[in-house]
Design a protein around this motif. Sequence first.
Motif, PDB file in Angstrom:
ATOM      1  N   LEU A 200      34.168  34.511   6.940  1.00  0.00           N
ATOM      2  CA  LEU A 200      34.095  35.432   8.078  1.00  0.00           C
ATOM      3  C   LEU A 200      35.250  36.430   8.084  1.00  0.00           C
ATOM      4  CD1 LEU A 200      33.021  33.024  10.988  1.00  0.00           C
ATOM      5  CD2 LEU A 200      31.575  34.507   9.572  1.00  0.00           C
ATOM      6  N   GLY A 201      36.299  36.179   7.269  1.00  0.00           N
ATOM      7  CA  GLY A 201      37.341  37.187   7.126  1.00  0.00           C
ATOM      8  C   GLY A 201      38.763  36.854   7.513  1.00  0.00           C
ATOM      9  N   PRO A 202      39.064  35.663   8.081  1.00  0.00           N
ATOM     10  CA  PRO A 202      40.467  35.379   8.378  1.00  0.00           C
ATOM     11  C   PRO A 202      41.246  35.141   7.087  1.00  0.00           C
ATOM     12  CG  PRO A 202      39.189  33.387   8.664  1.00  0.00           C
ATOM     13  CD  PRO A 202      38.195  34.505   8.391  1.00  0.00           C
ATOM     14  N   GLN A 203      42.567  35.254   7.169  1.00  0.00           N
ATOM     15  CA  GLN A 203      43.382  34.943   5.990  1.00  0.00           C
ATOM     16  C   GLN A 203      43.315  33.455   5.666  1.00  0.00           C
ATOM     17  OE1 GLN A 203      47.412  36.580   6.202  1.00  0.00           O
ATOM     18  NE2 GLN A 203      46.658  38.266   7.461  1.00  0.00           N
ATOM     19  N   TRP A 204      43.352  32.625   6.708  1.00  0.00           N
ATOM     20  CA  TRP A 204      43.319  31.174   6.549  1.00  0.00           C
ATOM     21  C   TRP A 204      42.353  30.584   7.570  1.00  0.00           C
ATOM     22  CZ3 TRP A 204      46.646  28.494   3.087  1.00  0.00           C
ATOM     23  CH2 TRP A 204      47.661  29.267   2.499  1.00  0.00           C
ATOM     24  N   ALA A 205      41.691  29.500   7.190  1.00  0.00           N
ATOM     25  CA  ALA A 205      40.802  28.763   8.090  1.00  0.00           C
ATOM     26  C   ALA A 205      41.250  27.311   8.157  1.00  0.00           C
ATOM     27  CB  ALA A 205      39.354  28.837   7.600  1.00  0.00           C
ATOM     28  N   LEU A 206      41.377  26.791   9.366  1.00  0.00           N
ATOM     29  CA  LEU A 206      41.775  25.402   9.573  1.00  0.00           C
ATOM     30  C   LEU A 206      40.631  24.673  10.279  1.00  0.00           C
ATOM     31  CD1 LEU A 206      44.115  23.269   9.411  1.00  0.00           C
ATOM     32  CD2 LEU A 206      44.673  23.930  11.772  1.00  0.00           C
ATOM     33  N   ILE A 207      40.050  23.687   9.602  1.00  0.00           N
ATOM     34  CA  ILE A 207      38.983  22.885  10.193  1.00  0.00           C
ATOM     35  C   ILE A 207      39.621  21.606  10.724  1.00  0.00           C
ATOM     36  CG2 ILE A 207      36.746  21.784   9.860  1.00  0.00           C
ATOM     37  CD1 ILE A 207      36.696  24.791   9.390  1.00  0.00           C
ATOM     38  N   LYS A 208      39.718  21.509  12.034  1.00  0.00           N
ATOM     39  CA  LYS A 208      40.368  20.349  12.654  1.00  0.00           C
ATOM     40  C   LYS A 208      39.409  19.166  12.686  1.00  0.00           C
ATOM     41  CE  LYS A 208      41.162  22.652  16.410  1.00  0.00           C
ATOM     42  NZ  LYS A 208      41.643  23.141  17.722  1.00  0.00           N
ATOM     43  N   GLY A 209      39.931  17.994  12.341  1.00  0.00           N
ATOM     44  CA  GLY A 209      39.093  16.803  12.287  1.00  0.00           C
ATOM     45  C   GLY A 209      39.235  15.883  13.469  1.00  0.00           C
ATOM     46  N   GLY A 210      39.892  16.338  14.518  1.00  0.00           N
ATOM     47  CA  GLY A 210      40.162  15.466  15.654  1.00  0.00           C
ATOM     48  C   GLY A 210      38.921  14.935  16.334  1.00  0.00           C
ATOM     49  N   HIS A 211      37.823  15.690  16.297  1.00  0.00           N
ATOM     50  CA  HIS A 211      36.593  15.254  16.962  1.00  0.00           C
ATOM     51  C   HIS A 211      35.723  14.355  16.091  1.00  0.00           C
ATOM     52  CE1 HIS A 211      36.439  18.535  20.342  1.00  0.00           C
ATOM     53  NE2 HIS A 211      37.591  17.906  20.273  1.00  0.00           N
ATOM     54  N   LEU A 212      36.154  14.116  14.852  1.00  0.00           N
ATOM     55  CA  LEU A 212      35.416  13.202  13.979  1.00  0.00           C
ATOM     56  C   LEU A 212      35.906  11.783  14.257  1.00  0.00           C
ATOM     57  CD1 LEU A 212      33.236  13.324  11.770  1.00  0.00           C
ATOM     58  CD2 LEU A 212      35.069  13.365  10.080  1.00  0.00           C
ATOM     59  N   ARG A 213      35.477  11.252  15.386  1.00  0.00           N
ATOM     60  CA  ARG A 213      36.073  10.032  15.925  1.00  0.00           C
ATOM     61  C   ARG A 213      35.645   8.765  15.206  1.00  0.00           C
ATOM     62  NH1 ARG A 213      38.739  11.985  20.302  1.00  0.00           N
ATOM     63  NH2 ARG A 213      37.873  13.834  21.295  1.00  0.00           N
ATOM     64  N   THR A 214      34.724   8.885  14.245  1.00  0.00           N
ATOM     65  CA  THR A 214      34.341   7.715  13.460  1.00  0.00           C
ATOM     66  C   THR A 214      35.404   7.359  12.419  1.00  0.00           C
ATOM     67  OG1 THR A 214      33.114   9.173  11.972  1.00  0.00           O
ATOM     68  CG2 THR A 214      31.871   8.115  13.757  1.00  0.00           C
ATOM     69  N   SER A 215      36.336   8.283  12.195  1.00  0.00           N
ATOM     70  CA  SER A 215      37.390   8.050  11.209  1.00  0.00           C
ATOM     71  C   SER A 215      38.668   7.590  11.892  1.00  0.00           C
ATOM     72  CB  SER A 215      37.667   9.343  10.428  1.00  0.00           C
ATOM     73  OG  SER A 215      38.804   9.199   9.613  1.00  0.00           O
ATOM     74  N   ARG A 216      39.397   6.693  11.232  1.00  0.00           N
ATOM     75  CA  ARG A 216      40.685   6.233  11.758  1.00  0.00           C
ATOM     76  C   ARG A 216      41.807   7.226  11.461  1.00  0.00           C
ATOM     77  NH1 ARG A 216      41.495   0.296   9.473  1.00  0.00           N
ATOM     78  NH2 ARG A 216      40.784   1.361   7.595  1.00  0.00           N
ATOM     79  N   ILE A 217      41.488   8.226  10.658  1.00  0.00           N
ATOM     80  CA  ILE A 217      42.445   9.271  10.306  1.00  0.00           C
ATOM     81  C   ILE A 217      41.971  10.593  10.890  1.00  0.00           C
ATOM     82  CG2 ILE A 217      43.512  10.544   8.410  1.00  0.00           C
ATOM     83  CD1 ILE A 217      44.429   7.662   8.589  1.00  0.00           C
ATOM     84  N   SER A 218      42.887  11.313  11.505  1.00  0.00           N
ATOM     85  CA  SER A 218      42.597  12.671  11.961  1.00  0.00           C
ATOM     86  C   SER A 218      43.077  13.619  10.879  1.00  0.00           C
ATOM     87  CB  SER A 218      43.309  12.956  13.285  1.00  0.00           C
ATOM     88  OG  SER A 218      43.133  14.302  13.652  1.00  0.00           O
ATOM     89  N   SER A 219      42.138  14.209  10.157  1.00  0.00           N
ATOM     90  CA  SER A 219      42.474  15.045   9.014  1.00  0.00           C
ATOM     91  C   SER A 219      42.061  16.487   9.269  1.00  0.00           C
ATOM     92  CB  SER A 219      41.773  14.520   7.757  1.00  0.00           C
ATOM     93  OG  SER A 219      42.087  15.328   6.640  1.00  0.00           O
ATOM     94  N   ASP A 220      43.020  17.404   9.175  1.00  0.00           N
ATOM     95  CA  ASP A 220      42.769  18.830   9.319  1.00  0.00           C
ATOM     96  C   ASP A 220      42.821  19.467   7.929  1.00  0.00           C
ATOM     97  OD1 ASP A 220      42.844  18.198  11.981  1.00  0.00           O
ATOM     98  OD2 ASP A 220      44.793  19.123  12.355  1.00  0.00           O
ATOM     99  N   LEU A 221      41.904  20.388   7.672  1.00  0.00           N
ATOM    100  CA  LEU A 221      41.793  20.986   6.347  1.00  0.00           C
ATOM    101  C   LEU A 221      42.019  22.489   6.441  1.00  0.00           C
ATOM    102  CD1 LEU A 221      41.046  20.203   3.383  1.00  0.00           C
ATOM    103  CD2 LEU A 221      38.720  20.955   3.924  1.00  0.00           C
ATOM    104  N   LEU A 222      43.001  22.975   5.672  1.00  0.00           N
ATOM    105  CA  LEU A 222      43.383  24.386   5.663  1.00  0.00           C
ATOM    106  C   LEU A 222      42.910  25.017   4.354  1.00  0.00           C
ATOM    107  CD1 LEU A 222      45.126  26.655   7.060  1.00  0.00           C
ATOM    108  CD2 LEU A 222      47.055  25.782   5.713  1.00  0.00           C
ATOM    109  N   PHE A 223      42.362  26.231   4.446  1.00  0.00           N
ATOM    110  CA  PHE A 223      41.799  26.898   3.262  1.00  0.00           C
ATOM    111  C   PHE A 223      42.114  28.383   3.309  1.00  0.00           C
ATOM    112  CE2 PHE A 223      37.836  28.621   1.071  1.00  0.00           C
ATOM    113  CZ  PHE A 223      38.217  28.225  -0.203  1.00  0.00           C
ATOM    114  N   ASP A 224      42.556  28.925   2.168  1.00  0.00           N
ATOM    115  CA  ASP A 224      42.885  30.356   2.092  1.00  0.00           C
ATOM    116  C   ASP A 224      41.936  31.122   1.184  1.00  0.00           C
ATOM    117  OD1 ASP A 224      43.618  29.486  -0.430  1.00  0.00           O
ATOM    118  OD2 ASP A 224      45.615  30.403  -0.397  1.00  0.00           O
ATOM    119  N   GLY A 225      40.817  30.512   0.836  1.00  0.00           N
ATOM    120  CA  GLY A 225      39.870  31.158  -0.057  1.00  0.00           C
ATOM    121  C   GLY A 225      39.950  30.654  -1.475  1.00  0.00           C
ATOM    122  N   SER A 226      41.058  29.984  -1.810  1.00  0.00           N
ATOM    123  CA  SER A 226      41.188  29.449  -3.163  1.00  0.00           C
ATOM    124  C   SER A 226      41.756  28.039  -3.195  1.00  0.00           C
ATOM    125  CB  SER A 226      42.068  30.372  -4.025  1.00  0.00           C
ATOM    126  OG  SER A 226      43.365  30.486  -3.473  1.00  0.00           O
TER     127      SER A 226
END
Length: 282
Positions: free
Chosen positions: A184-210
Amino acid sequence: MADTTTSLPLAPPGQTPRRVMTIAGSDSGGSAGLQADMRAFAMLGVHGSAALTAVTVQNTLGVKAFHEIPVDVVAGQISAVASDIGIEAAKTGMLASTAIIRAVVATWLAEGLDGTVPLVVDPVCASNVGEPLLHASALDALRDELIPRATLVTPNLDEVRLLVGIDVVDDVTQRDAARALHALGPQWALIKGGHLRTSRISSDLLFDGSEFHEFAAARVDTRHDHGAGDTLAAAITAALAHGRPVPDAVAFGKLWVTECIRGAYPLGHGLGPVNGMVGLHG
């Protein structure tokens, strides 16, 4: 490796601290929105200014109603601060409508902030119990006009579904969502995993296109997490104002909000807030 320092440098007495802005709606219950942002800014030792976009009628049980601020007033707040105080990093939260989104973008461009001041877009679409905080008709403006201006965009999983149509259920779909959001065009995208409550780990994923960067923390066993997304985005914004690269700023924000969630407390009869004053207690 990302910087995991848990504090930001404070300006000496009498010296101007870093200047940041939140462009967001208010929470009458004091747990999220502009109130959470300003609390985080104060705790992190930056000077917080604000452009109020909407007034919500809410408490721990949910949002009862909201009133949008006139677009000329929203734009005027940003211009007044930019032309006098200055802005070294900013974040957006609840923007409510297409008209407000367009006013924010137009003002950001008119004040010469685009491409020079880091902008964190927290694409607030609904409250933590599901009440809409953004008119459905405004999703296109969010995608097409604001997100492409973002240094970083920080949706939760419900917002990811609305923005790119991907239901994140595991690592594979989280990566797919990061790619789609970055497109969509941002420099970086962060997908927050806090709402994935089935996991015991809260994992956020950052991506810059590469390149992907993962930020994981053990999930805190609490139902009181109101304001977590706002607090995370505000902490990242404060770190960006100090000149930290995006991965370092996200690492700092993740550590900060995790401590705030650990300190969360009950309030009222519903969902209590994360403890944005955690730094007061060591």
